[in-house]
Design an enzyme around this catalytic site. Structure first.
Site, mmCIF file in Angstrom:
data_model
loop_
_atom_site.group_PDB
_atom_site.id
_atom_site.type_symbol
_atom_site.label_atom_id
_atom_site.label_comp_id
_atom_site.label_asym_id
_atom_site.label_seq_id
_atom_site.Cartn_x
_atom_site.Cartn_y
_atom_site.Cartn_z
ATOM 1 N N ASP A 1 0.819 -1.219 0.000
ATOM 2 C CA ASP A 1 0.000 0.000 0.000
ATOM 3 C C ASP A 1 0.853 1.269 0.000
ATOM 4 O O ASP A 1 0.365 2.352 0.324
ATOM 5 C CB ASP A 1 -0.976 -0.005 1.186
ATOM 6 C CG ASP A 1 -0.245 -0.107 2.517
ATOM 7 O OD1 ASP A 1 0.985 -0.362 2.500
ATOM 8 O OD2 ASP A 1 -0.894 0.085 3.562
ATOM 9 N N ASP B 1 21.525 18.862 -14.338
ATOM 10 C CA ASP B 1 22.254 17.650 -14.730
ATOM 11 C C ASP B 1 23.738 18.003 -14.827
ATOM 12 O O ASP B 1 24.190 18.555 -15.826
ATOM 13 C CB ASP B 1 21.685 17.193 -16.088
ATOM 14 C CG ASP B 1 22.308 15.908 -16.591
ATOM 15 O OD1 ASP B 1 23.088 15.288 -15.861
ATOM 16 O OD2 ASP B 1 22.003 15.532 -17.742
ATOM 17 N N HIS C 1 22.157 16.823 -24.610
ATOM 18 C CA HIS C 1 20.727 16.583 -24.883
ATOM 19 C C HIS C 1 19.978 17.821 -24.428
ATOM 20 O O HIS C 1 20.479 18.610 -23.614
ATOM 21 C CB HIS C 1 20.242 15.331 -24.144
ATOM 22 C CG HIS C 1 20.643 15.288 -22.686
ATOM 23 N ND1 HIS C 1 19.962 15.960 -21.703
ATOM 24 C CD2 HIS C 1 21.698 14.701 -22.052
ATOM 25 C CE1 HIS C 1 20.551 15.753 -20.535
ATOM 26 N NE2 HIS C 1 21.622 15.002 -20.718
ATOM 27 N N GLU D 1 28.417 17.625 -22.349
ATOM 28 C CA GLU D 1 28.971 16.583 -21.483
ATOM 29 C C GLU D 1 29.882 15.588 -22.197
ATOM 30 O O GLU D 1 29.588 14.389 -22.246
ATOM 31 C CB GLU D 1 27.838 15.833 -20.786
ATOM 32 C CG GLU D 1 26.712 15.350 -21.699
ATOM 33 C CD GLU D 1 25.657 14.549 -20.926
ATOM 34 O OE1 GLU D 1 26.040 13.610 -20.226
ATOM 35 O OE2 GLU D 1 24.467 14.884 -21.033
ATOM 36 N N TYR E 1 36.485 7.355 -21.572
ATOM 37 C CA TYR E 1 36.354 6.185 -20.698
ATOM 38 C C TYR E 1 37.320 5.120 -21.198
ATOM 39 O O TYR E 1 37.179 4.634 -22.325
ATOM 40 C CB TYR E 1 34.914 5.654 -20.745
ATOM 41 C CG TYR E 1 33.896 6.770 -20.581
ATOM 42 C CD1 TYR E 1 33.483 7.202 -19.324
ATOM 43 C CD2 TYR E 1 33.380 7.435 -21.713
ATOM 44 C CE1 TYR E 1 32.576 8.244 -19.183
ATOM 45 C CE2 TYR E 1 32.479 8.484 -21.580
ATOM 46 C CZ TYR E 1 32.076 8.890 -20.317
ATOM 47 O OH TYR E 1 31.201 9.924 -20.187
ATOM 48 N N ARG F 1 34.014 12.400 -17.142
ATOM 49 C CA ARG F 1 33.002 13.180 -17.866
ATOM 50 C C ARG F 1 32.872 14.518 -17.151
ATOM 51 O O ARG F 1 32.993 14.581 -15.924
ATOM 52 C CB ARG F 1 31.654 12.444 -17.898
ATOM 53 C CG ARG F 1 30.564 13.203 -18.632
ATOM 54 C CD ARG F 1 29.345 12.338 -19.015
ATOM 55 N NE ARG F 1 28.595 11.811 -17.890
ATOM 56 C CZ ARG F 1 28.638 10.559 -17.483
ATOM 57 N NH1 ARG F 1 29.405 9.680 -18.115
ATOM 58 N NH2 ARG F 1 27.927 10.157 -16.438
ATOM 59 N N GLU G 1 30.182 17.791 -17.219
ATOM 60 C CA GLU G 1 28.873 18.165 -17.775
ATOM 61 C C GLU G 1 28.342 19.436 -17.127
ATOM 62 O O GLU G 1 28.300 19.544 -15.900
ATOM 63 C CB GLU G 1 27.878 17.019 -17.527
ATOM 64 C CG GLU G 1 26.455 17.342 -17.957
ATOM 65 C CD GLU G 1 25.502 16.151 -17.818
ATOM 66 O OE1 GLU G 1 25.745 15.279 -16.954
ATOM 67 O OE2 GLU G 1 24.519 16.110 -18.578
HETATM 68 N N1 GLY Z 1 22.538 11.970 -16.220
HETATM 69 C C1 GLY Z 1 22.058 11.606 -17.469
HETATM 70 C C2 GLY Z 1 22.784 12.312 -18.512
HETATM 71 O O1 GLY Z 1 23.782 12.939 -18.257
HETATM 72 O O2 GLY Z 1 22.362 12.334 -19.626
HETATM 73 MN MN MN Z 2 24.297 13.789 -16.426
HETATM 74 MN MN MN Z 3 23.149 14.757 -19.268
#
Ligand code: GLY
Ligand code: MN
Ligand code: MN
Length: 439
Positions: free
Chosen positions: A40, A272, A355, A385, A389, A407, A409
């Site tokens: 629930d 992000d 994106h 970003e 790697y 990375r 970003e």
């Molecule tokens: N955290 C998802 C991306 O960077 O696209």
């Molecule tokens: Mn991200």
């Molecule tokens: Mn992202």
């Protein structure tokens, strides 16, 4: 600081969508369904992004109908009725009257009456826009409403002839962020930047990846951002090479880098950010060399975010710098042009450079118009970003490079002159990161 989209802006969005709809049409959009977590217990409710965009109304069990030209009101909300007994347990409900007063709808009805009322609103409209195929349960409800109308054709009822996906019209609108939206996104970016700084400072104590995740959540919550925009990625060492690593349970090791990809959600808007930094506070020579390449690629990509450039230009700029960097470090053979043409960089950089960003972390909006990449325009928000790697089992490279994942970003908004970085509050040069961590 409270940052809120004004009620009037939601009304303007509804108006704009109706202006783009065929004149004798209706749009129907449901709120997100509630989801059971276990027995629930429900998952925390998150409004559907399209519904949020057009209403700002945060409750489940609601349906928006937009009916251009309807005499008794063009914007109609069906929602739960007020109920003191239920509200004692589950909290305040806005109710249909509140929906009109506080959210600016022209008309509102109890959701319990929708089957009696909505078919009459659809009848006589030639086209129905709705999120076709998104939720089978809602598809069935729309079909049921249409059946009610079809059952009355012998009495002169006119069922609609066309069912059209709503997303195409709506998602193009969502791609262009207003000043108020950018303000909220900037605040989300600022909170997330502060959270990354806090996690960086904590890293030197060692512990586990989830200890850093806890620092992120602490800062998000502290500022009223009650949810992350997506599950946080905290990957120490080779875990940084797993693009969507969310286990976050391994011990942090001195000598390793840790990659954190995390952002809060504020008023349903995502941030992000990714930063990569050494657990010890000091980069090793190999980590430093690769990091400088990724950072230069990110600067090059950000420089390419400006009006009249197209969507792919930042990616192309990053790709050139990353690939040249790999060649210079001896990780890739051949010339830059050959490596770009035969995509030999792909084992080291396998995702795109960004994106769209907004109510969804991977936000809506077309990346191409026909066959051509979309041209960037002021108000579009995106991430930048790039990464590198080096898989731990990559035997094509010397062992000293293996298991390093990096990375970087940031979130940017296209402006008239170029772009504005919403997440610059967290350091990203080696000197600045080492200084923050030494503090
Ligand atoms: N955290 C998802 C991306 O960077 O696209
Ligand atoms: Mn991200
Ligand atoms: Mn992202």
């Amino acid at each position: 600081m409270a940052v809120t989209i004004p009620v009037k802006e939601f009304a303007e969005r509804r108006r704009k969508l109706m202006d783009r709809m065929a004149p004798d049409s209706i749009a129907i959009l449901p709120a997100a369904p509630e989801r059971v977590r276990n027995r629930d217990v429900l998952h925390p409710f998150r409004q559907d992004s399209d519904f949020q965009y057009l209403t700002g109304f945060g409750e489940p069990e609601a349906v928006l109908a937009l009916i251009p030209g309807r005499e008794h009101g063009e914007t109609v909300l069906f929602c739960k009725e007020r109920n003191p007994e239920k509200e004692l347990w589950d909290g305040f409900l806005v109710g249909p009257e509140g929906a009109i007063e506080r959210y600016g709808f022209d008309d509102a009805f109890p959701i319990a009456d929708i089957d009696d009322i909505l078919p009459g609103m659809i009848e006589g409209r030639s086209r129905v826009y709705y999120p076709l195929g998104k939720d089978p349960a809602f598809d069935n409800r729309v079909m049921d409403w249409l059946k009610v109308i079809r059952s009355k054709v012998r009495s002169g009822a006119h069922p609609p002839g066309e069912l059209v996906a709503l997303e195409h019209l709506l998602h193009d609108m969502r791609l262009y962020k207003s000043a108020a939206e950018i303000k909220v996104m900037a605040k989300a970016g600022q909170i997330s930047a502060e959270a990354h700084c806090r996690a960086m400072k904590r890293a030197r104590q060692g512990g586990y990846e989830y200890n850093l995740e806890a620092e992120l959540i602490h800062t998000f919550m502290e500022h009223g951002a009650r949810s992350t925009a997506y599950p946080s990625i905290v990957g120490g060492g080779a875990n940084g090479c797993i693009l969507h690593y969310i286990e976050n349970a391994a011990p942090l090791k001195d000598g390793d880098l840790v990659l954190i990809d995390a952002g809060c959600e504020l008023e349903c808007y995502a941030s992000d950010i990714t930063r990569t930094f050494p657990v010890s506070g000091k980069f090793s020579p190999e980590q430093k060399a690769l990091y400088e390449v990724v950072l230069a690629a990110q600067y090059a990509a950000i420089d390419a975010v400006k009006p009249d450039n197209h969507w792919n230009q930042p990616h192309e700029a990053a790709l050139r710098v990353l690939t040249q960097g790999l060649i210079d470090l001896g990780l890739l053979a051949g010339t830059l042009e050959d490596a770009l043409a035969n995509e030999s960089y792909k084992p080291f950089f396998m995702h795109r450079t960004g994106h769209w960003l907004g109510l969804d972390v991977h936000d809506v909006g077309d990346y191409k118009v026909g066959d051509a990449w979309r041209v960037l325009e002021p108000g579009m928000a995106l991430t930048v970003e790039p990464g590198l790697y080096i898989a731990p089992d990559n035997t094509d490279v010397e062992p000293r490079w293996r298991g390093i994942g990096i990375r970087i970003e940031d979130d940017v908004v296209v402006t008239k002159e170029g772009c504005r970085n919403l997440t610059e509050g967290v350091p990203k040069t080696i000197a600045d990161i080492e200084a923050l961590m030494a503090d």
